[in-house]
Structures are given as structure tokens and as C-alpha cells.
Design a protein around this motif. Structure first.
Motif: not given
Length: 367
Positions: A75, A94, A102, A153, A186, A204
Motif C-alpha cells: 500500500l 476504486s 484498497v 486489488g 497491489l 490479499i
């Protein structure tokens, strides 16, 4: 047009540009039949969620213990890359639903550790349907197009990254506004994200759960026959799950981990570099091998990576689960889900990802 809402998050965390609505429950086997026969698109139906069992919740907490520190570091890397690429202001957008936690985290990380305020919206994007253009127009009333940062993500095959690019090209034609078609994630398994913290197929933790880690919001839905021209895409808000909601727990726990990671690195962290072309080649080779080995005619049935495999086992009819290592801690929840649903497991030690799930093809269906 529906006013934005925040789900079970605070108003400072996110505005969901989604329309809460009632949806009939379509059981998974019926949904699969309708999708594969071409009678309905997956975005027109929803299988209602249930509260996770205690055994399954333990797998979530194990995932937190296993990977929360790694996610915290990623992050910070991603936040720094966002600032590097958006020096004139940041608007986080997002992609509902996996991108929402996230995005919430990035909003707080940018403020706490980089002294940067960023509005955060969560909007719908659906394969074959596209991004919610009404939601984009809502955002663009107050934010410059070049400030938008699309957050998810992870990538699987890169379908959403491709859909984002296609949708924004169409939006530039219809609305005369050019928005950078760049996806920030990520973990970029397929080499399709513009910016990523890593390319590793790791667990995750938020991918394990559904609404109870995502503000009690379902995945997005859209039926053009039922939606008004100015409506946002829809969702179900699972208010009845409030006592079981872990959305705030996840954010607070992760932010504490980010604080620890920040203190450890003293701001001196570096981004991991990865070869996008090489990743794209690995992804394509995997799709080709699986197609040939399991006689699968459409890549839509192949879901690579832990995150995508989890989605299949939670929401679709799975044919088989491929695991790199049967005893790998990162895929114990997948093994639990497969065994609880009597889904066969193949161990493929040279698999380039930790897991791949295949959607069951119904007899005589070709879609």
C-alpha cells in the motif's frame, strides 16, 4: 440519478456511486445455466450472500496474520507511485467491489503518510458492459480527468484492464473527455496494470470475504431493461449483516500495519520492478496450456490467481481447482471451499500462479 452512499464505511472513506436496490436471489446453478446459454449476462443476476461460517472466518484471520504486513508495504509503494504519476492532484476511483477496500486504505495512507487529500469514489465496471458512464460524469463535475486513479486489488487475465481501456475510449467519443486508461493494483499477475506494487500471486486478505469486508455492498449489477438512462449501476446493500461486518476491522487493522511498516522503512521503501511483457507472456502461455489440457474453448472459463479463483468458488459453478501446492497456507481457504463443495483439486507443481479455478461448462452450452 441516485445520490451516492457509503455502505458501512464512514462518509470520509468512500462514496459508492451505486444504486442500492432489491434483487431476486438467483441460485448459482440457475445463474450458470442462464449465463452459458446466453439468456442473461452475469451482471443481470445476483446470488444472495450468506454470513461466513466460523470455520471460514478463521481462514480470513489466518490470511490477515500471514499477509497483512506484506499488503501494508505494498500500500505504501502504491501510494508513492500514485503521487509520482499524479503530481497535480489525486482522485481515487476504486472498481467495485474488490477495489473498494484498497481504495479506502489508499485514501488514508495518502493523507497520513504523504500529506495528500484525495476524494475516493467506488464505481461499477462490468465485463462486456463497461464502466458506469453516469458515475464517471458525476465525478468529472468536480474533478479533473487527469487526476483520476482507477484502483483494483489485483489482475487475473487482465480482462478488467482491457475493459477499462475500451470503456474510456468510448467515453472520449461520447463525452469528449479523455481520461487516462490506467489501472493501479497491489498485485499485477498478467502485466496488464499501468502501476502495481508487485506481480506476485499472494493472498490479499480481503479477497477471502465478500460483502462483509467491502462495506456490506454486493458486486455491482446492471440490467439495461430495468435501469433508467441516468441511473448508476446497481448493488444490494446487506444491512442485515451489520453484526458480522468486518469492513472497519479490516481497514483499522491494515492502517496499524501500514503505520508499523512506515516506521520500519522510514519512508525509504522502493517499488519492485517487473517486466510487463514477460508477465503477459506467462499469462498467455498459462491460458493456452489450460485450454489444451482441460479442453476449454473459451478463456472466460479460466480464472488465474488466488483472487480470481476465490471469486469462482464463492460465486460460480467450478469444474476443478488447480493448486501449485496442496499444503500452501495461502490457498487453504480455496482448499476448504473446494472440499466443502466436492470440487476436485489437481496439483500442478509448475503452475505459474498459486491457484487457477476453472468454471464448469454445462453440457451443450457454448457461450
Amino acid at each position: 440519478m441516485t445520490n451516492p452512499f457509503t455502505g458501512s464505511y464512514s462518509t470520509d472513506d468512500v462514496q459508492f456511486l451505486l444504486r442500492p436496490m432489491a434483487m431476486p436471489d438467483t441460485p448459482v446453478h440457475i445463474k450458470e445455466t442462464l449465463i452459458q446459454s446466453g439468456q442473461k449476462h452475469y451482471s443481470q443476476m445476483l446470488t444472495h450472500e450468506s454470513v461466513p461460517s466460523e470455520n471460514y472466518l478463521q481462514l480470513f484471520y489466518q490470511a490477515m496474520a500471514l499477509n497483512q504486513q506484506r499488503m501494508a508495504e505494498h500500500l505504501l509503494v502504491l501510494a508513492k507511485r500514485i503521487l509520482d504519476t499524479r503530481p497535480d492532484g489525486v482522485t481515487l476511483v476504486s472498481l467495485a467491489r474488490a477495489g473498494t477496500p484498497v481504495g479506502v486504505l489508499l485514501k488514508h495512507v495518502l493523507k497520513r503518510h504523504f500529506n495528500t487529500e484525495a476524494k475516493h469514489y467506488s464505481i461499477s465496471i462490468l465485463r462486456d458492459v463497461g464502466i458506469d458512464q453516469n458515475a464517471l460524469r458525476h465525478i468529472l463535475r468536480n474533478h479533473a480527468p487527469e487526476s483520476l486513479v482507477f484502483v483494483d486489488g489485483w489482475t487475473g487475465k487482465g480482462v478488467i484492464a482491457q475493459q477499462l481501456n475500451t470503456s474510456l475510449q468510448a467515453f472520449a467519443v461520447t463525452d469528449g473527455v479523455t481520461i487516462p486508461a490506467e489501472l493501479y493494483v497491489l498485485a499485477d499477475l498478467s502485466g496488464s496494470a499501468a502501476v502495481a506494487a508487485c506481480s506476485e500471486d499472494y493472498l490479499i486478505p480481503s479477497c477471502i470475504l465478500n460483502a462483509t469486508v467491502s462495506g456490506l455492498v454486493s458486486r455491482s449489477v446492471y440490467d439495461p431493461q430495468l435501469a433508467a438512462p441516468t441511473d448508476f449501476h446497481g448493488c444490494v446493500y446487506y444491512r442485515q449483516f451489520e453484526q458480522h461486518d468486518l469492513s472497519r476491522y479490516f481497514i483499522d487493522t491494515m492502517l496499524a500495519c501500514v503505520e508499523h511498516a512506515w516506521q520500519e522503512c522510514q519512508g525509504g521503501f522502493e517499488s519492485c520492478s517487473h517486466d510487463r511483457l514477460q508477465l503477459q507472456g506467462i499469462s498467455q502461455a498459462l491460458l493456452n496450456w489450460v485450454s489444451e489440457r482441460y479442453c476449454i474453448g473459451q478463456h472466460n472459463y479460466i480464472k488465474p490467481g488466488i483472487g480470481e479463483a476465490t471469486r469462482v468458488l464463492l460465486r460460480r459453478e467450478a469444474q476443478i481447482l488447480l493448486l501449485q501446492d496442496l499444503d500452501c497456507e495461502a490457498t487453504q481457504h480455496l482448499r476448504w471451499l473446494a472440499e466443502s463443495r466436492s470440487i476436485p483439486i489437481d496439483v500442478v507443481t509448475d503452475l505459474p500462479y498459486r491457484a487457477v479455478a476453472l468454471i464448469k461448462r454445462l453440457h451443450g452450452r457454448r457461450r
